[in-house]
Design a protein around this motif. Structure first.
Motif, mmCIF file in Angstrom:
data_model
loop_
_atom_site.group_PDB
_atom_site.id
_atom_site.type_symbol
_atom_site.label_atom_id
_atom_site.label_comp_id
_atom_site.label_asym_id
_atom_site.label_seq_id
_atom_site.Cartn_x
_atom_site.Cartn_y
_atom_site.Cartn_z
ATOM 1 N N ILE A 42 0.832 -1.203 0.000
ATOM 2 C CA ILE A 42 0.000 0.000 0.000
ATOM 3 C C ILE A 42 0.864 1.250 0.000
ATOM 4 N N MET A 43 1.943 1.218 0.747
ATOM 5 C CA MET A 43 2.845 2.370 0.871
ATOM 6 C C MET A 43 4.188 1.995 0.271
ATOM 7 N N LYS A 44 4.783 2.959 -0.397
ATOM 8 C CA LYS A 44 6.105 2.748 -0.981
ATOM 9 C C LYS A 44 7.046 3.814 -0.443
ATOM 10 N N GLY A 45 8.309 3.463 -0.382
ATOM 11 C CA GLY A 45 9.317 4.411 0.070
ATOM 12 C C GLY A 45 9.855 5.224 -1.087
ATOM 13 N N ILE A 103 -3.464 10.552 -2.149
ATOM 14 C CA ILE A 103 -4.423 9.943 -3.081
ATOM 15 C C ILE A 103 -3.901 8.582 -3.533
ATOM 16 N N THR A 104 -2.623 8.497 -3.811
ATOM 17 C CA THR A 104 -2.015 7.231 -4.219
ATOM 18 C C THR A 104 -2.152 6.180 -3.120
ATOM 19 N N LEU A 105 -1.930 6.574 -1.857
ATOM 20 C CA LEU A 105 -2.094 5.634 -0.744
ATOM 21 C C LEU A 105 -3.519 5.095 -0.671
ATOM 22 N N VAL A 106 -4.495 5.971 -0.822
ATOM 23 C CA VAL A 106 -5.891 5.530 -0.731
ATOM 24 C C VAL A 106 -6.258 4.646 -1.931
ATOM 25 N N VAL A 107 -5.776 4.995 -3.108
ATOM 26 C CA VAL A 107 -6.007 4.154 -4.294
ATOM 27 C C VAL A 107 -5.418 2.765 -4.054
ATOM 28 N N ASN A 108 -4.209 2.713 -3.488
ATOM 29 C CA ASN A 108 -3.572 1.427 -3.178
ATOM 30 C C ASN A 108 -4.330 0.679 -2.086
ATOM 31 N N LEU A 109 -4.764 1.396 -1.053
ATOM 32 C CA LEU A 109 -5.529 0.799 0.039
ATOM 33 C C LEU A 109 -6.769 0.088 -0.498
ATOM 34 N N MET A 144 -0.165 9.825 8.457
ATOM 35 C CA MET A 144 -1.042 9.252 7.438
ATOM 36 C C MET A 144 -0.995 7.732 7.484
ATOM 37 N N SER A 145 0.182 7.172 7.770
ATOM 38 C CA SER A 145 0.274 5.709 7.845
ATOM 39 C C SER A 145 -0.611 5.159 8.954
ATOM 40 N N VAL A 146 -0.791 5.921 10.028
ATOM 41 C CA VAL A 146 -1.659 5.487 11.118
ATOM 42 C C VAL A 146 -3.111 5.447 10.646
#
Length: 189
Positions: free
Chosen positions: A43-46, A64-70, A175-177
């Motif tokens: 979901i998250m990338k470095g 937005i990318t995080l939510v799309v991945n989620l 945001m990760s939380v």
């Protein structure tokens, strides 16, 4: 008796400072643990150097990318019919296709001036609103902005381990939380 009460008050103050200090130290650990789990889940990338830079503010395009991945929408390549009408993002922007995915699934609507501000920092209330929308709870919001999203986030436990002002500009760690907490919320679809 006065000495006894004074001693109790002093001990209570010292104890509360220790709890507050321990909680303040635990927050970065919680963020790191949550971020590591999100990386493991894809979901998250470095960044290119492998770091997550959890202390950095998170941009709207990253969020937005995080939510799309989620939501698992990152695999959707059928974007031909999705038109981007925002005046402040170009096809060459790294997150352009993820913004298209977010539009397709009604995750974002942008600002009234027809912008999306992809490189601006995202606020706590803005982030909660999009996650609540993604999870299907937008129609259950009651009250006025931003209190309505803050209250719904607390109800859904999206804000567990966070206590932030609605206009606070989120870090990648904060945001990760939120995204990690969203993994435990039942979809309302």
């Amino acid at each position: 008796m006065k000495k006894y009460i004074s001693l109790l008050v002093a001990l209570a103050i010292i104890f509360s400072f220790n709890i507050i200090g321990a909680r303040a130290q635990a927050i970065p650990e919680i963020q790191a643990k949550n971020a590591d789990a999100l990386v493991t889940l894809g979901i998250m990338k470095g960044y290119e150097d492998g770091s997550l830079r959890l202390e950095n503010k998170i941009k709207r395009s990253e969020f937005i990318t995080l939510v799309v991945n989620l939501m698992g929408y990152d695999a959707d390549t059928n974007l031909d019919s999705v038109k981007v009408t925002f005046t402040d993002i170009k096809k060459s922007h790294w997150a352009y296709d993820n913004i298209r995915r977010a539009i397709k699934y009604d995750l974002v609507s942008g600002y009234p001036d027809n912008t999306i501000a992809p490189d601006n920092d995202v606020t706590y209330a803005e982030a909660l609103a999009v996650v609540i929308r993604a999870l299907g709870y937008e129609k259950t919001l009651k009250g006025e902005w931003p209190g309505n999203v803050i209250n719904k986030a607390a109800e859904l436990k999206l804000s567990a381990n966070l206590n932030l002002d609605p206009n606070h500009k989120l870090t990648r760690g904060e945001m990760s939380v939120i995204v990690y907490n969203a993994l435990t919320v039942k979809f309302n679809r």
